[in-house]
Design a protein around this motif. Structure first.
Motif, PDB file in Angstrom:
ATOM      1  N   ILE A 284       0.852  -1.192   0.000  1.00 23.14           N
ATOM      2  CA  ILE A 284       0.000   0.000   0.000  1.00 23.14           C
ATOM      3  C   ILE A 284       0.884   1.237   0.000  1.00 23.14           C
ATOM      4  O   ILE A 284       1.654   1.461   0.937  1.00 23.14           O
ATOM      5  N   ALA A 285       0.802   1.997  -1.083  1.00 26.81           N
ATOM      6  CA  ALA A 285       1.457   3.314  -1.134  1.00 26.81           C
ATOM      7  C   ALA A 285       0.361   4.330  -0.797  1.00 26.81           C
ATOM      8  O   ALA A 285      -0.331   4.184   0.208  1.00 26.81           O
ATOM      9  N   SER A 286       0.118   5.302  -1.673  1.00 27.89           N
ATOM     10  CA  SER A 286      -0.926   6.305  -1.400  1.00 27.89           C
ATOM     11  C   SER A 286      -0.972   7.283  -2.574  1.00 27.89           C
ATOM     12  O   SER A 286       0.053   7.497  -3.242  1.00 27.89           O
ATOM     13  N   VAL A 287      -2.115   7.916  -2.770  1.00 24.26           N
ATOM     14  CA  VAL A 287      -2.166   9.011  -3.746  1.00 24.26           C
ATOM     15  C   VAL A 287      -1.266  10.168  -3.289  1.00 24.26           C
ATOM     16  O   VAL A 287      -0.905  11.014  -4.096  1.00 24.26           O
ATOM     17  N   ALA A 288      -0.888  10.167  -1.994  1.00 25.21           N
ATOM     18  CA  ALA A 288       0.044  11.192  -1.500  1.00 25.21           C
ATOM     19  C   ALA A 288       1.426  11.027  -2.124  1.00 25.21           C
ATOM     20  O   ALA A 288       2.285  11.904  -1.967  1.00 25.21           O
ATOM     21  N   GLY A 289       1.639   9.915  -2.821  1.00 28.37           N
ATOM     22  CA  GLY A 289       2.915   9.716  -3.514  1.00 28.37           C
ATOM     23  C   GLY A 289       2.909  10.263  -4.926  1.00 28.37           C
ATOM     24  O   GLY A 289       3.933  10.249  -5.605  1.00 28.37           O
ATOM     25  N   TYR A 290       1.761  10.754  -5.400  1.00 28.94           N
ATOM     26  CA  TYR A 290       1.699  11.258  -6.778  1.00 28.94           C
ATOM     27  C   TYR A 290       2.474  12.569  -6.944  1.00 28.94           C
ATOM     28  O   TYR A 290       3.146  12.789  -7.925  1.00 28.94           O
ATOM     29  N   ARG A 291       2.273  13.499  -5.982  1.00 27.56           N
ATOM     30  CA  ARG A 291       2.952  14.799  -6.023  1.00 27.56           C
ATOM     31  C   ARG A 291       3.103  15.317  -4.600  1.00 27.56           C
ATOM     32  O   ARG A 291       2.389  14.876  -3.706  1.00 27.56           O
ATOM     33  N   GLY A 292       4.029  16.253  -4.388  1.00 26.81           N
ATOM     34  CA  GLY A 292       4.245  16.810  -3.051  1.00 26.81           C
ATOM     35  C   GLY A 292       3.005  17.528  -2.533  1.00 26.81           C
ATOM     36  O   GLY A 292       2.347  18.257  -3.277  1.00 26.81           O
ATOM     37  N   LEU A 293       2.672  17.290  -1.258  1.00 25.21           N
ATOM     38  CA  LEU A 293       1.493  17.908  -0.635  1.00 25.21           C
ATOM     39  C   LEU A 293       1.884  18.544   0.694  1.00 25.21           C
ATOM     40  O   LEU A 293       2.742  18.000   1.406  1.00 25.21           O
ATOM     41  N   PRO A 294       1.234  19.668   1.057  1.00 18.36           N
ATOM     42  CA  PRO A 294       1.532  20.299   2.346  1.00 18.36           C
ATOM     43  C   PRO A 294       1.357  19.307   3.499  1.00 18.36           C
ATOM     44  O   PRO A 294       0.457  18.456   3.449  1.00 18.36           O
ATOM     45  N   LYS A 295       2.195  19.397   4.514  1.00 21.92           N
ATOM     46  CA  LYS A 295       2.194  18.571   5.734  1.00 21.92           C
ATOM     47  C   LYS A 295       2.740  17.162   5.492  1.00 21.92           C
ATOM     48  O   LYS A 295       2.997  16.415   6.426  1.00 21.92           O
ATOM     49  N   ALA A 296       2.853  16.752   4.213  1.00 23.06           N
ATOM     50  CA  ALA A 296       3.229  15.366   3.918  1.00 23.06           C
ATOM     51  C   ALA A 296       4.696  15.256   3.484  1.00 23.06           C
ATOM     52  O   ALA A 296       5.060  14.321   2.778  1.00 23.06           O
ATOM     53  N   ALA A 297       5.535  16.198   3.956  1.00 24.10           N
ATOM     54  CA  ALA A 297       6.921  16.220   3.477  1.00 24.10           C
ATOM     55  C   ALA A 297       7.723  15.004   3.945  1.00 24.10           C
ATOM     56  O   ALA A 297       8.740  14.660   3.339  1.00 24.10           O
ATOM     57  N   ALA A 298       7.275  14.343   5.015  1.00 22.67           N
ATOM     58  CA  ALA A 298       7.973  13.123   5.452  1.00 22.67           C
ATOM     59  C   ALA A 298       7.272  11.881   4.916  1.00 22.67           C
ATOM     60  O   ALA A 298       7.913  10.916   4.499  1.00 22.67           O
ATOM     61  N   TYR A 299       5.955  11.891   4.928  1.00 28.20           N
ATOM     62  CA  TYR A 299       5.151  10.728   4.514  1.00 28.20           C
ATOM     63  C   TYR A 299       5.149  10.573   2.983  1.00 28.20           C
ATOM     64  O   TYR A 299       5.374   9.480   2.457  1.00 28.20           O
ATOM     65  N   GLY A 300       4.892  11.686   2.268  1.00 28.51           N
ATOM     66  CA  GLY A 300       4.735  11.642   0.811  1.00 28.51           C
ATOM     67  C   GLY A 300       5.919  10.998   0.086  1.00 28.51           C
ATOM     68  O   GLY A 300       5.715  10.122  -0.764  1.00 28.51           O
ATOM     69  N   PRO A 301       7.161  11.401   0.435  1.00 30.11           N
ATOM     70  CA  PRO A 301       8.306  10.789  -0.263  1.00 30.11           C
ATOM     71  C   PRO A 301       8.376   9.273  -0.076  1.00 30.11           C
ATOM     72  O   PRO A 301       8.800   8.551  -0.972  1.00 30.11           O
ATOM     73  N   THR A 302       7.934   8.758   1.095  1.00 31.32           N
ATOM     74  CA  THR A 302       7.980   7.292   1.289  1.00 31.32           C
ATOM     75  C   THR A 302       6.982   6.622   0.349  1.00 31.32           C
ATOM     76  O   THR A 302       7.220   5.525  -0.149  1.00 31.32           O
ATOM     77  N   LYS A 303       5.845   7.288   0.106  1.00 34.73           N
ATOM     78  CA  LYS A 303       4.812   6.692  -0.746  1.00 34.73           C
ATOM     79  C   LYS A 303       5.192   6.843  -2.221  1.00 34.73           C
ATOM     80  O   LYS A 303       4.931   5.946  -3.025  1.00 34.73           O
ATOM     81  N   ALA A 304       5.832   7.975  -2.577  1.00 36.21           N
ATOM     82  CA  ALA A 304       6.342   8.134  -3.951  1.00 36.21           C
ATOM     83  C   ALA A 304       7.387   7.050  -4.218  1.00 36.21           C
ATOM     84  O   ALA A 304       7.422   6.448  -5.302  1.00 36.21           O
ATOM     85  N   ALA A 305       8.221   6.786  -3.215  1.00 31.85           N
ATOM     86  CA  ALA A 305       9.259   5.756  -3.375  1.00 31.85           C
ATOM     87  C   ALA A 305       8.618   4.378  -3.578  1.00 31.85           C
ATOM     88  O   ALA A 305       9.097   3.573  -4.382  1.00 31.85           O
ATOM     89  N   LEU A 306       7.518   4.112  -2.879  1.00 26.79           N
ATOM     90  CA  LEU A 306       6.859   2.795  -3.016  1.00 26.79           C
ATOM     91  C   LEU A 306       6.237   2.620  -4.406  1.00 26.79           C
ATOM     92  O   LEU A 306       6.233   1.514  -4.953  1.00 26.79           O
ATOM     93  N   ILE A 307       5.715   3.718  -4.959  1.00 23.16           N
ATOM     94  CA  ILE A 307       5.140   3.632  -6.316  1.00 23.16           C
ATOM     95  C   ILE A 307       6.274   3.371  -7.314  1.00 23.16           C
ATOM     96  O   ILE A 307       6.187   2.486  -8.177  1.00 23.16           O
ATOM     97  N   ASN A 308       7.372   4.114  -7.143  1.00 29.12           N
ATOM     98  CA  ASN A 308       8.521   3.945  -8.031  1.00 29.12           C
ATOM     99  C   ASN A 308       9.105   2.533  -7.895  1.00 29.12           C
ATOM    100  O   ASN A 308       9.491   1.904  -8.892  1.00 29.12           O
TER     101      ASN A 308
END
Ligand SMILES: NC(=O)c1ccc[n+]([C@@H]2O[C@H](COP(=O)([O-])OP(=O)(O)OC[C@H]3O[C@@H](n4cnc5c(N)ncnc54)[C@H](OP(=O)(O)O)[C@@H]3O)[C@@H](O)[C@H]2O)c1
Length: 255
Positions: A139-163
């Protein structure tokens, strides 16, 4: 009402299965006759799940401990038989507070959300590739699609999982191993209970679990929901930075 179609798995292993989406997927699979090994750190919650359905088998585990992940996978195959589907759902989220920014939450989210999946992958892949079968999903997240406010730590982990999923799919497919990535939007779970901002298209965990199971059973590479919000976010991914940041300022930061 017609019975749901039969599922293509006999034994499934889910990490992050003590609460939320992982627990709900485990419950639904067990209700459909599948043996489900459930892992998370909270042994008490896993035992409570198992009491409700004996097809749920608790295997407490911290996914950041690579050796424990290897030992747990071996124990599950010894006790339950060959695992057909592994779903790595363990994850954690904390918003980034700019006034008190420190590396600790970045490190901890990276270790659980990203390296936790890599630990599972490393434990399982030798067996799956040798058998030329098996389905690996996380499970990644749509938060991995592009950078979002407040998600500067979480988002990159989910972008990495999609990649990670995109990187591995072609080669693993050639080895007979299926790869899927699940990208939910907002789902009502303990993880989102802390959010103090509006969550568009918020979905209940049982519905998220139904959609996850249906997508995985259909063999889809990406399982993303709800489709209208996903389509909007995928469109936002195509926007040039100037337009994307204007959209975020107006709709998320409301400035
Ligand atoms: N809810 C949403 O809106 C949403 C949206 C997109 C993606 N997701 C992702 O979906 C997944 C499930 O999240 P959820 O919303 O269902 O949240 P949740 O209810 O908080 O579930 C997280 C699960 O991960 C487990 N976990 C956390 N750290 C762990 C570790 N080190 N080792 C093993 N297990 C660990 C937790 O159990 P223990 O604490 O007992 O270990 C729990 O079972 C996460 O990867 C999350 O990022 C959620």
């Amino acid at each position: 009402m017609a019975a749901p179609p039969a599922l293509p798995w006999r034994v499934v292993w889910i990490t992050g299965a003590s609460t939320g989406i992982g627990a709900e997927i485990a419950r639904q699979l067990a209700a459909r006759g599948i043996t489900v090994a459930v892992s998370a750190r909270s042994a008490d919650k896993l035992s409570a799940l198992a009491q409700a359905n004996p097809r749920l088998k608790p295997y407490p585990l911290d996914v950041t401990d690579a050796e424990a992940v290897i030992a747990t996978f071996a124990a599950i195959e010894r006790d339950c038989g060959v695992v057909d589907l592994v779903l790595a759902a363990a994850g954690t989220y904390a918003p980034v507070q700019l006034d008190a920014l420190s590396p600790a939450p970045f490190r901890s989210m990276y270790e659980t959300n990203y390296l936790g999946v890599v630990n599972v992958l490393s434990a399982v892949l030798p067996a799956f590739r040798a058998r030329r079968s098996g389905h690996l999903a996380w499970i990644a997240s749509v938060a991995g699609y592009r950078g979002l406010p407040k998600a500067a730590a979480y988002g990159p982990t989910k972008a990495a999982l999609i990649n990670l999923a995109e990187s591995l799919k072609p080669e693993l497919e050639a080895d007979g191993v299926r790869v899927s990535v699940i990208n939910p939007s907002f789902v009502r779970t303990p993880l989102t209970a802390q959010n103090d901002f509006p969550m568009p298209f918020l979905m209940d965990a049982d519905e998220a679990a139904r959609r996850s199971i249906a997508g995985l059973a259909a063999g889809r590479f990406e399982v993303a929901y709800p489709i209208r919000f996903v389509a909007l976010l995928k469109f936002a991914r195509l926007l040039p930075y100037r337009l994307y940041f204007a959209l975020i300022r107006r709709n998320v930061l409301r400035r």
